[in-house]
Design a protein around this motif. Structure first.
Motif, PDB file in Angstrom:
ATOM      1  N   TYR A   1      15.007 -39.236  26.141  1.00  0.00           N
ATOM      2  CA  TYR A   1      15.880 -38.061  26.061  1.00  0.00           C
ATOM      3  C   TYR A   1      15.516 -37.062  27.161  1.00  0.00           C
ATOM      4  CZ  TYR A   1      17.876 -39.160  21.457  1.00  0.00           C
ATOM      5  OH  TYR A   1      18.569 -39.743  20.418  1.00  0.00           O
TER       6      TYR A   1
ATOM      7  N   ASP B   1      26.199 -40.871  29.062  1.00  0.00           N
ATOM      8  CA  ASP B   1      25.330 -39.850  29.631  1.00  0.00           C
ATOM      9  C   ASP B   1      23.947 -40.028  29.019  1.00  0.00           C
ATOM     10  OD1 ASP B   1      24.406 -37.680  31.043  1.00  0.00           O
ATOM     11  OD2 ASP B   1      26.079 -36.375  30.491  1.00  0.00           O
TER      12      ASP B   1
ATOM     13  N   PRO C   1      20.882 -39.345  26.690  1.00  0.00           N
ATOM     14  CA  PRO C   1      20.640 -38.645  25.430  1.00  0.00           C
ATOM     15  C   PRO C   1      19.932 -37.312  25.686  1.00  0.00           C
ATOM     16  CG  PRO C   1      20.082 -40.958  25.213  1.00  0.00           C
ATOM     17  CD  PRO C   1      20.353 -40.727  26.663  1.00  0.00           C
ATOM     18  N   THR C   2      20.348 -36.291  24.985  1.00  0.00           N
ATOM     19  CA  THR C   2      19.796 -34.961  25.227  1.00  0.00           C
ATOM     20  C   THR C   2      19.423 -34.286  23.912  1.00  0.00           C
ATOM     21  OG1 THR C   2      22.013 -33.982  25.188  1.00  0.00           O
ATOM     22  CG2 THR C   2      21.124 -34.599  27.342  1.00  0.00           C
TER      23      THR C   2
ATOM     24  N   SER D   1      20.215 -32.678  18.692  1.00  0.00           N
ATOM     25  CA  SER D   1      20.198 -33.776  19.666  1.00  0.00           C
ATOM     26  C   SER D   1      21.470 -34.594  19.606  1.00  0.00           C
ATOM     27  CB  SER D   1      18.991 -34.692  19.420  1.00  0.00           C
ATOM     28  OG  SER D   1      19.096 -35.325  18.162  1.00  0.00           O
ATOM     29  N   SER D   2      21.709 -35.334  20.682  1.00  0.00           N
ATOM     30  CA  SER D   2      22.859 -36.235  20.771  1.00  0.00           C
ATOM     31  C   SER D   2      22.492 -37.423  21.634  1.00  0.00           C
ATOM     32  CB  SER D   2      24.069 -35.513  21.382  1.00  0.00           C
ATOM     33  OG  SER D   2      25.128 -36.429  21.655  1.00  0.00           O
ATOM     34  N   ARG D   3      22.934 -38.608  21.218  1.00  0.00           N
ATOM     35  CA  ARG D   3      22.698 -39.804  22.034  1.00  0.00           C
ATOM     36  C   ARG D   3      23.720 -39.928  23.151  1.00  0.00           C
ATOM     37  NH1 ARG D   3      19.019 -43.333  20.539  1.00  0.00           N
ATOM     38  NH2 ARG D   3      19.995 -44.960  21.799  1.00  0.00           N
ATOM     39  N   ARG D   4      24.723 -39.091  23.166  1.00  0.00           N
ATOM     40  CA  ARG D   4      25.740 -39.055  24.222  1.00  0.00           C
ATOM     41  C   ARG D   4      26.405 -40.406  24.434  1.00  0.00           C
ATOM     42  NH1 ARG D   4      24.440 -34.433  27.275  1.00  0.00           N
ATOM     43  NH2 ARG D   4      26.490 -34.648  28.250  1.00  0.00           N
TER      44      ARG D   4
END
Length: 204
Positions: A67, A159, A161-162, A178-181
């Motif tokens: 991430y 994208d 993950p952030t 958080s998101s795995r995008r």
């Protein structure tokens, strides 16, 4: 109540992880041999005894996500529907597996390489991918076995993950969003065809 998007996706993600672990366990270089292993002998002991040496020269494999974390230090945790200026912002490498790999690489010797294996976007987010991989390499982690995942035709571009981390200066609390995008788990095929043939004979 209808399940959320993350809840609907979880079974597929978990199944993928189980498949990867099964491939690693059954087909990896540490797989059990045909010789009988006593009931009290652990799998780790079997690995260490296979060639008569100790685990001191073993390599280590960590599988999981990478991430990009953005940490915002705030005077206090914001109220709902309010605005607040952050005191500082820090961008860094994140993800449990990636972080564990960096910590482990600092604890072992040069003769004990640490491999990180995980997915990254193939076509986009080149700057973020380089930032994350470079951050792990700076700690001595081997990231050469990462899987580059292409975009799907019927899905938005992938994208990195952030995670956004809100740190309250008042209480010290940390709140993570958080998101795995869109990024999936690493594929069993990649582990089977690319990772396993490359790993050293002795790997944990």
């Amino acid at each position: 109540r209808a399940p959320t998007q993350s809840a609907r996706r979880r079974p597929r993600s978990s199944a993928s992880v189980r498949e990867v672990l099964w491939v690693l366990w059954v087909q990896g270089p540490w797989a059990r041999s045909d010789r009988e292993i006593g009931g009290e002998t652990t799998h780790a002991h079997a690995m260490a005894d296979a060639d008569g040496s100790s685990g001191a020269s073993a390599a280590y494999l960590i599988v999981g996500g990478l991430y990009i974390d953005e940490m915002h230090v705030l005077p206090r945790f914001p109220k709902e529907d309010s605005a607040m200026r952050t005191l500082s912002v820090t961008r860094r490498r994140g993800g449990n597996a990636a972080t564990n790999a960096c910590v482990l690489a600092q604890l072992v010797t040069a003769a004990q390489p640490v491999y990180w294996v995980g997915p990254v976007p193939k076509n986009g987010a080149a700057g973020a991918v380089k930032f994350g991989l470079d951050a792990m390499e700076a700690y001595g982690v081997d990231v050469s076995l990462h899987e580059k995942v292409p975009d799907a035709d019927d899905q938005p571009p992938l994208d990195m993950p952030t995670a956004v981390i809100l740190v309250s200066q008042e209480t010290g609390s940390r709140t993570i969003v958080s998101s795995r995008r869109g990024m999936r788990e690493i594929s069993p095929e990649w582990v089977r065809n690319r990772v396993l043939p490359t790993l050293p004979t002795r790997c944990w």
